[in-house]
Design an enzyme around this catalytic site. Structure first.
Site, mmCIF file in Angstrom:
data_model
loop_
_atom_site.group_PDB
_atom_site.id
_atom_site.type_symbol
_atom_site.label_atom_id
_atom_site.label_comp_id
_atom_site.label_asym_id
_atom_site.label_seq_id
_atom_site.Cartn_x
_atom_site.Cartn_y
_atom_site.Cartn_z
ATOM 1 N N PHE A 52 -9.847 28.201 9.288
ATOM 2 C CA PHE A 52 -9.952 27.556 10.595
ATOM 3 C C PHE A 52 -9.333 28.454 11.650
ATOM 4 O O PHE A 52 -8.280 29.083 11.430
ATOM 5 C CB PHE A 52 -9.224 26.205 10.627
ATOM 6 N N GLU A 53 -9.976 28.431 12.798
ATOM 7 C CA GLU A 53 -9.593 29.216 13.956
ATOM 8 C C GLU A 53 -8.120 29.069 14.363
ATOM 9 O O GLU A 53 -7.528 29.991 14.893
ATOM 10 C CB GLU A 53 -10.481 28.730 15.101
ATOM 11 N N GLY A 54 -7.553 27.888 14.133
ATOM 12 C CA GLY A 54 -6.163 27.668 14.546
ATOM 13 C C GLY A 54 -5.159 28.517 13.781
ATOM 14 O O GLY A 54 -3.984 28.562 14.142
ATOM 15 N N GLY A 133 -14.010 30.632 19.339
ATOM 16 C CA GLY A 133 -14.205 31.749 18.404
ATOM 17 C C GLY A 133 -15.660 32.024 18.082
ATOM 18 O O GLY A 133 -15.952 32.931 17.294
ATOM 19 N N HIS B 121 -12.310 34.087 21.857
ATOM 20 C CA HIS B 121 -10.975 33.682 21.426
ATOM 21 C C HIS B 121 -10.162 34.874 20.922
ATOM 22 O O HIS B 121 -9.008 35.064 21.289
ATOM 23 C CB HIS B 121 -11.106 32.616 20.330
#
Lengths: 255, 318, 255, 318
Positions: A52-54, A133, B121
């Site tokens: 996951f991007e986090g 993302g 991002h």
């Protein structure tokens, strides 16, 4: 299709989950990608690794506690590793991601995705949330896109390329400097599309049960060829639907 | 826009970076931010957002701030609607996918009254990282071929790699004037400890020219020294330390509380039809009218707060 | 100097410790720099922050447990923060270090340090251990050097520049691309040297008790001027020596 | 020497990166390293050196390996004296300042039988970091003006920054064939946890093309998941996991044991007069002759081992 015992979103999630083989490393966005990846983990791919991007590596989502995005603590349940955002995204650049799994607002015949603007970017009729993302995933890894099949979403040319597909087709992606990755499966509630190896034009690879190529074409804003190997997918099983519904009991994403 | 090394060094050298106590109030901390500053926001999306600090900036009447953040949620709506900032540099901006597209963001951006500058991002992260490392750029293989790149093309450079001949983008370093970061624990000097999701808050404090930390709890320096692995940025980057329990509400703080989902529903509902009027009412009720941050929390309601806390504390339950 | 109640190494450590004001952030190497910084913390600079190359921010060394280098766990006692090596070195580049504190095998009139080779680097008569972080510290921060004052160590021109000082003097350091930092104090067991603001030639800033400028010159392989403001340092106090000896009871570094 | 992106991606894609158990013996792990490989060594100086793995490489008779490491201690002496490697790329190389300059290093380098290629410490780190990030270089402001730079000038590039006009060095990415890293804990898949000093072992595993982990203890995947903050590199970078208690002896492993100082004294003493003969005797006694790594530890002596352990465990005592 009126005899369906499942929603279009459920069909989408099930078909997407089947595209994920055991042992892969999948970079998943929120919504259908997250659901599909978690469903795959619980059915045929217990060794599927989700990123996951986090900044999360190898979590297992808890049924009924779906995260509101891929950046909150619900994403970290039973994770193997937590790291800064930049570093998890750099795994894409380093080549450690087998599949990037995206949703999208709008896609074109070369697999370019728009999730930024409807209308002229300088005076948009709708400002969408943007890339997150998505651009990085699409720039740096092989990509599966899961989205509803609607004519307004499948357009000849997106007005704005948020996440690059094959750009103008042929080798234009590589010419732009993008040396790796690219879209390889577009999964919708009607069909599964791929790309012609040379022209990079989108084409039908499989039809869902009861759907014809003509129906798919009707819901698409550009001409779709049909791959020689095109087949029909299997209808979602009761088990698939049961596990899926258990994951999302509030039907946040499965409609 | 990339700052010269001479200037970067001079500005860092001019600061008081000695070991000293920096504990102050939200109001005092807000005084460290000047109109026109570039303010970077720690956390990501609905997680560890320094909402109490933003609340203090709104109440202090700051103007013309530029904000940057990895991903912006309803904090961006507050920034635009309150008028403290007219430009946000980020990769994604909406309250959250479950609430649809933010009407406040749309209203301000589509009317041209505010700007949402979009980078990928990873590019946001690499820009902060370059700033943190004291170099003018980071090389990257992302954003090429896309309109995301084309819209900010004037700010970046493309080169042919002198080693491999490959095309690469050079992303310009970002050195914000101030970073505001909410953390689980911090000592009075500014040694800040993060649990769980780190987001960009390892690079951000070093990229910024000063850092304001809000913390769920101020702990002793001795306690910090018992777990030096968890310290994610050092005191000398920090200008102010403010103890603010529930300082990310109605967003989450890892291990302490989840987002206040019902409150977030209410905000989305309130701003859906008339973003300007709805946001105005919200600001009046939760920002301008309360006597204190605790009063604001009280207006969110103890029920929501306890539900969020129950969720937050359950992180390692499974 | 026969009435000395301390060794040359002790004098060096004490004089070096005095050069560190409270509140500074000091990047310290092993040996005299580490001892001097720890001594300063315990006497006049309780708020001195030490950085060690191994990835350590703000430790307090335990007396009698001196680390064998700046990369072992003894360096981490009571540290505020541990981080990767690259990141602690990048603090130098970012400008967060007030003083880099080095030892050295050989130094020249412009403060260039050699710790790599004695003789022709292609056929050295002695291969020394090399730069470690020395080059980074000298390239990116203001530097204090602590070393024994011997003619073979203070040479006209080092055979190899491991850690850059003012290179060939004047603005040659800046011309090479090094925009920040540079040596500003060379502390020995005889004197304290600085650099002329224009020519960047080393010159005497202070003499230790009982030492004459002529004695310093005798032990130096190039001509040293004497600064107009040159003064005499205070002899090490009993307290300074007591604390120092308590830190290094095995006399590993204080001789 | 900088690998093309196509090749880097192809090599990574060709590996089995799936979640599977990788536990094996030291001997099996040594078999994953081929003559001529570039082997990067984790840890730094006398800390978390994968000595047991180097021991296995010596016993397996590997040849012509190139090694790189942040800082090299007596591990470098072993490499040169045993003949497994003739080139070491590092920033500093000697057993340790308290033992004077390594006579073994001097003997092999000064006679031209082996090479010690020197880069600044930060440059080593940035080269690994570029390799970890999948870019061909990292920009840097260090090493300019020095002979350290001049001796490796053919490997790097200088540019005028397209943003600021400043001179910058571009340091070439390093992507070693194998990284060998000793850690406190690892699960059977390769999820590795580090306590305390991390050195370059966050970038190294990603820079390398494969990683061999030796661990003080193999723990369950469940245990890893209870402390995800401490996991410093993920399983998919890892090719082999070997459980080796005291796998860094006679060097230290943070929190477990300090260096075996008496043993290090003995090694220095043994190699002082005749480096070749002394090192030969040492290798015979501690590398070739023992039946196992445990036998090697036994020859170092239980007394030294317990003294080192007592020190190692006292890290948070003050």
């Amino acid at each position: 299709m009126s005899d369906r015992t499942h929603t279009a979103s459920e069909l989408l999630a099930v078909m997407a989950s089947r595209s994920l083989d055991d042992g892969l490393t999948v970079f998943a966005g929120v919504g259908t990608p997250l659901l599909a990846a978690t469903l795959a983990q619980r059915l045929h791919a217990p060794g599927l690794t989700i990123l996951f991007e986090g900044g999360v590596i190898g979590p297992f989502i808890v049924p009924g506690e779906l995260p509101p995005s891929t950046n909150e603590q619900r994403c970290t349940r039973q994770a193997n590793m937590l790291c800064p955002i930049t570093d998890v995204l750099l795994l894409l650049q380093r080549g450690y991601v087998d599949v990037g799994f995206l949703g999208g607002a709008q896609i074109d015949r070369y697999g370019n995705i728009n999730s930024s603007f409807i209308g002229d970017p300088d005076h948009p009729s709708c400002r969408l949330p943007g890339t997150g993302g998505g651009n990085d995933i699409a720039s740096l890894s092989r990509v599966i896109v899961a989205m509803k099949h609607e004519k307004r979403r499948f357009v000849e040319r997106v007005e704005y390329i948020t996440s690059p597909g094959y750009l103008e087709g042929g080798d234009s992606r590589r010419q732009s400097g993008l040396l790796a990755g690219g879209p390889y499966r577009i999964i919708t509630d009607l069909a599964i599309m791929g790309f012609h190896p040379e022209t990079k034009r989108m084409r039908i690879e499989a039809l869902h049960p009861g759907v014809t190529a003509a129906q798919v074409q009707e819901n698409t804003g550009f001409e779709l060829e049909v791959s020689e190997d095109a087949h029909t997918t299997d209808t979602p099983t009761e088990k698939e639907l049961a596990v899926l519904r258990n994951l999302d009991p509030d039907r946040l994403y499965i409609g | 826009m990339v700052i010269s090394y001479d200037q970067l060094r001079a500005e860092t050298a001019a600061r008081d970076r000695s070991l000293h106590e920096k504990v102050m109030t939200l109001e005092e901390a807000a005084g460290l931010i000047k109109d026109g500053d570039h303010v970077a926001i720690g956390g990501c999306m609905m997680s560890r957002t320094p909402m109490a600090m933003i609340w203090a900036l709104v109440r202090a009447g700051r103007r013309d701030l530029t904000f940057s953040r990895s991903i912006v949620s309803s904090d961006g709506d507050i920034i635009f609607a309150s008028g403290i900032g007219k430009k946000i540099i980020t990769s994604w901006f909406s309250q959250g996918i479950v609430w649809g597209i933010s009407k406040v963001m749309r209203h301000w951006v589509e009317s041209g009254r505010a700007e949402f500058e979009e980078w990928s991002h990873m590019s946001m992260g690499l820009r902060y990282r370059a700033g943190a490392m004291g170099v003018p750029f980071m090389p990257s293989r992302s954003m090429m071929g896309s309109d995301v790149r084309r819209r900010v093309d004037g700010q970046l450079k493309e080169i042919d790699c002198p080693f491999t001949g490959e095309k690469l983008l050079l992303l310009p370093a970002l050195n914000p004037d101030v970073a505001i970061i909410h953390v689980q624990r911090c000592d009075p000097y500014g040694n800040a400890q993060l649990d769980g999701l780190q987001f960009m808050d390892v690079d951000l404090p070093l990229a910024a020219k000063k850092v304001i930390v809000t913390a769920e709890r101020i702990v002793s320096n001795d306690q910090i020294r018992r777990a030096p692995d968890q310290t994610k940025f050092p005191f000398f980057t920090v200008e102010a330390v403010v103890e603010v329990p529930y300082g990310s509400a109605p967003h989450e703080c890892y291990g302490h509380y989840e987002p206040f989902f019902k409150h977030m529903d209410q905000f989305a509902e309130l701003t859906r039809k008339d973003p300007e009027k709805g946001a105005g009412e919200y600001l009046e009720r939760f920002y301008h009218d309360p006597k204190s941050w605790t009063d604001t929390l009280g207006r969110m309601g103890l029920g929501d707060l306890l539900t969020a806390t129950r969720g937050g504390r359950s992180i390692y339950d499974v």
